[in-house]
Motif scaffolding. Structure first.
Motif, short mmCIF file in Angstrom:
data_model
loop_
_atom_site.label_atom_id
_atom_site.label_comp_id
_atom_site.label_asym_id
_atom_site.label_seq_id
_atom_site.Cartn_x
_atom_site.Cartn_y
_atom_site.Cartn_z
N LEU A 36 0.83 -1.21 0.00
CA LEU A 36 0.00 0.00 0.00
C LEU A 36 0.87 1.26 0.00
O LEU A 36 0.56 2.25 0.67
N SER A 67 -7.54 1.14 0.85
CA SER A 67 -6.48 2.07 0.48
C SER A 67 -6.91 2.94 -0.69
O SER A 67 -6.72 4.17 -0.68
N GLN A 93 -6.51 -3.39 -0.05
CA GLN A 93 -6.37 -2.64 -1.30
C GLN A 93 -7.60 -1.78 -1.57
O GLN A 93 -7.50 -0.63 -2.01
#
Length: 475
Positions: A75, A324, A321
């Motif tokens: 990330l 993020s 993900q």
């Protein structure tokens, strides 16, 4: 002078306490009740505690971390995030830009420290004796770290002088100690003997004292000591909280001195849909591929329970993900302030980037999510901005451009092209014919098909993914 003496005495007594706590295992060794396996249990728990506390510390670190040439952290895109949010009243804010470093610390232990430990515990058939003295030793080592975190790191505002990048290095030493003890313990106490256990405890104590000085002592505190003592301590214990190349000023953006003339929010549906492609391409790194290894091994073994547990890892990567990507774009409000456009995060209450309207270049982005939802996104290029920035996705790109008075005359995306869609689909299917056919062929064993998918799959995902993306971008 008085403050300096108090600081020196505090460091001396603190180091003395670290020595005493780390030498407690020698009492068990002298009494003949402890062996290498007991030491491994104690150090393993302490190492896990060190990793968890270091990851937690990195989230609160206020100083910025210098940019790295290789984007290796998971990330890593969150490092461009500005601002933080307060989780508990009276506590410092947590900075999303530090999340990649916290995940790096956890990933290091999971990939390096955890597998040998699990294998040893699984195949070594260790016999641990949970005696009172062992529990007291574990409690002392863990309690000392928790107490230091609460009273010094948080209570005395140590987080204001450290960066997340500097904290990343902490768990490595303890992981090395745990692994060395585990490897040695597999040889058996009859071979290694109590003398080797004594050496390991002493080495561990030295490492702990060294870390204590590196984290708590500053060069200025011992400036009044004799030069040879000052130089000796500085050289042995590296008297600095963190290296200069691991700290930079807190990365914040200053708002222009102008009122907000107009606001436009992002379309959160398009943000969530757009995150899928980022997730797919984000899997093609060591963390993404690594998250698929354990489920693949579980499938080969064929245990349903093990498969279900193993799927937690890729699902966690997938969820991280999505969050993020959403944190990068889903909470943004675009504001027109004078001659600038500001991307303002409404959750973190902080500006993310500022671009000059009249000198920046705006280009329509042909995103798949915009094709499917009829939303719009602009790529922005401007001087003095060293990263890629975008405007959107927004529900209606024409209305947004008009509201913020942006110098954009063309907001249309490329026309639909059925020929491109058909060609991309045909090529993608041609790549998938062989691996899919193996699962339906009676001549290929299931394990062979699974092994082929694990070995060749990552190489096929790249061209197939690009072809699917190309086809959808002209839908």
């Amino acid at each position: 002078m008085r403050n300096r003496l108090i600081s020196v005495s505090t460091i001396v007594f603190g180091a003395f306490g670290v020595i005493i706590v780390n030498l407690i295992p020698l009492i068990g060794i002298a009494a003949g009740e402890w062996n290498l396996r007991a030491i491994l249990l104690i150090y393993w728990i302490e190492a896990v505690t060190t990793v968890l506390i270091a990851a937690t510390k990195s989230l609160f670190a206020e100083q910025g971390s210098p940019g790295l040439q290789a984007k290796m952290e998971p990330l890593h895109e969150l490092r461009a995030k500005r601002g933080g949010f307060q989780l508990f009243h009276g506590w410092p804010p947590i900075y999303p830009r530090n999340i990649p470093f916290a995940l790096t610390i956890l990933g290091f232990w999971i990939s390096v420290g955890a597998p040998p430990s699990v294998l040893y515990l699984w195949f070594g058939h260790p016999e641990f004796i949970f005696s009172v003295d062992i529990l007291l030793s574990i409690g002392a080592l863990v309690g000392m770290q928790v107490f230091e975190f609460m009273t010094e790191y948080i209570g005395e505002n140590e987080y204001t002088d450290v960066s997340a990048q500097a904290i990343v290095q902490t768990p490595a030493q303890f992981s090395a100690v745990v692994l060395s003890v585990g490897i040695l313990s597999t040889a058996g106490d009859s071979v290694t003997g109590g003398g080797l256990v004594f050496v390991i405890v002493i080495m561990k104590t030295i490492i702990s004292v060294r870390r204590f000085y590196a984290e708590h002592a500053e060069t200025s505190i011992l400036a009044g000591l004799p030069d040879f003592i000052h130089q000796l301590i500085s050289r042995v214990f590296e008297m600095s909280r963190s290296d200069e190349d691991e700290i930079e000023p807190q990365p914040e953006v200053t708002l222009p001195d102008a009122e907000v003339n107009a606001r436009v929010s992002t379309d959160r549906r398009a943000v969530l849909l757009g995150s899928i492609w980022t997730i797919i391409f984000g899997l093609f790194n060591r963390f993404g591929v690594g998250s698929l290894v354990v489920p693949a091994v579980a499938v080969i073994i064929g245990d349903p329970l093990l498969i279900g547990v193993a799927m937690i890892i890729p699902l966690a990567v997938f969820g991280a993900q999505v969050l993020s990507f959403y944190l990068r774009y889903g909470t943004i409000e675009y504001q027109r302030r004078g001659d600038s456009i500001v991307a303002y995060d409404t959750v973190l209450d902080a500006p993310q980037w500022i671009a000059p309207v009249h000198t920046a270049e705006f280009e329509v982005k042909n995103a798949v999510s915009d094709r499917l939802l009829d939303t719009g996104t602009l790529d922005i290029t401007a001087e003095k901005i060293d990263r890629d920035i975008q405007f959107g996705p927004v529900s209606n790109i024409e209305t947004a451009v008009e509201t913020l008075d942006l110098p954009v005359s063309q907001t249309d995306r490329p026309d639909r092209d059925l020929a491109v869609m058909g060609a991309a689909t045909a090529l993608a299917l041609s790549f998938l014919v062989v691996p899919i056919g193996m699962y339906f062929s009676e001549k290929v064993a299931p394990l062979t098909a699974i092994g082929f998918t694990i070995a060749v799959g990552p190489f096929l995902f790249i061209p197939v993914g690009l072809l699917i993306h190309a086809g959808l971008s002209r839908i």
